[in-house]
Write an enzyme that holds these catalytic residues in place. Structure first.
Site, PDB file in Angstrom:
ATOM      1  N   ALA A   1       0.577  -1.125   9.343  1.00  0.00           N
ATOM      2  CA  ALA A   1       1.283  -2.285   8.792  1.00  0.00           C
ATOM      3  C   ALA A   1       0.327  -3.184   8.012  1.00  0.00           C
ATOM      4  O   ALA A   1       0.652  -3.651   6.905  1.00  0.00           O
ATOM      5  CB  ALA A   1       1.962  -3.065   9.909  1.00  0.00           C
ATOM      6  N   TYR A   2      -0.848  -3.434   8.577  1.00  0.00           N
ATOM      7  CA  TYR A   2      -1.838  -4.271   7.906  1.00  0.00           C
ATOM      8  C   TYR A   2      -2.316  -3.615   6.614  1.00  0.00           C
ATOM      9  O   TYR A   2      -2.364  -4.249   5.553  1.00  0.00           O
ATOM     10  CB  TYR A   2      -3.012  -4.515   8.853  1.00  0.00           C
TER      11      TYR A   2
END
Length: 247
Positions: free
Chosen positions: A155-156
């Site tokens: 996600a990051y």
């Protein structure tokens, strides 16, 4: 001090109250920039950063603002112009990180990360594109994890992949103004953002990955930003992987 009395180049550093952002703010001040430190909420840390700079004879102010709020960030740019006369360099170091496997990621956390890391970069870069003086520099922050594909970072890394896309395209959109647009992509760096929640075994294992056999330090990254903000004007539309040689 009025804007007519100031002759220094002027830099805005988002996320400038701690970690890499603070180290960058102090480094640019030592390079001769007047620095506007943007912070999200920790006024004490931001004031400490200002004091560290002014105590050495530099110029700095701190201005609170959410990077994803265009009103807040307009106020930051206005403060730079009203205090120092304009903006020459924007370093967008603010960001947030939540780690979890794709199967477990909390979608509310994902939305918060998208808001800060993606929308925040659009807001800051849009204002920078309008207000940075010709010949200046815009420096975004990505992460080496985009290329390393480390589990739990999906996600990051996805948000930072978006930052890289924005960076490369904006560099081309600003043709004719002499403004460079680049991104710095640190590897594992000893900051609170990186160290939080990691045990000693994990930290030691990651520190051993680079051929230089250590974690990065905030000043290592600030050196790269200083280079891009100053003498490195032929580097444009690039992502600099500042990670000690991790492949």
């Amino acid at each position: 001090m009025t804007s007519t009395e100031n002759t220094a180049r002027v830099a805005i550093v988002t996320g400038g109250s701690r970690g890499i952002g603070r180290e960058t703010a102090e480094r640019l001040a030592s390079d001769g920039f007047a620095v506007v430190i943007n912070y999200a909420g920790n006024k004490v840390a931001a004031d400490e950063a200002v004091t560290a700079i002014t105590g050495k004879g530099g110029q700095a102010i701190a201005v609170r603002g959410d990077v994803a709020d265009e009103g807040d960030m307009t106020a930051v740019f206005d403060a730079a112009r009203n205090t120092y006369g304009g903006v020459d360099v924007v370093v967008h170091a603010a960001g947030t990180m939540y780690l979890a496997p794709v199967v477990d990621i909390d979608l509310d956390a994902l939305d918060r990360m998208h808001r800060t890391n993606i929308r925040g970069t659009f807001v800051v870069d849009q204002l920078a594109a309008k207000q940075v003086r010709d010949g200046g520099a815009i420096i975004n922050f990505s992460t080496s994890v985009v290329g390393l594909a480390i589990p739990s970072y999906a996600a990051y890394a996805a948000t930072k992949g978006a930052v890289e896309a924005m960076t490369l395209i904006l560099a081309r959109e600003l043709r004719g103004r002499g403004i460079t647009v680049n991104a710095v992509a640190p590897g594992p760096t000893a900051t609170a953002l990186f160290l939080d929640g990691k045990d000693e075994e994990t930290i030691s294992r990651m520190a051993a990955q680079p051929p230089l056999e250590r974690l990065g330090k905030p000043e290592d990254i600030a050196d790269v930003v200083s280079f891009l903000a100053g003498p490195a004007h032929w580097i444009n539309g690039q992502v600099i992987r500042a990670n000690g040689g991790i492949i």
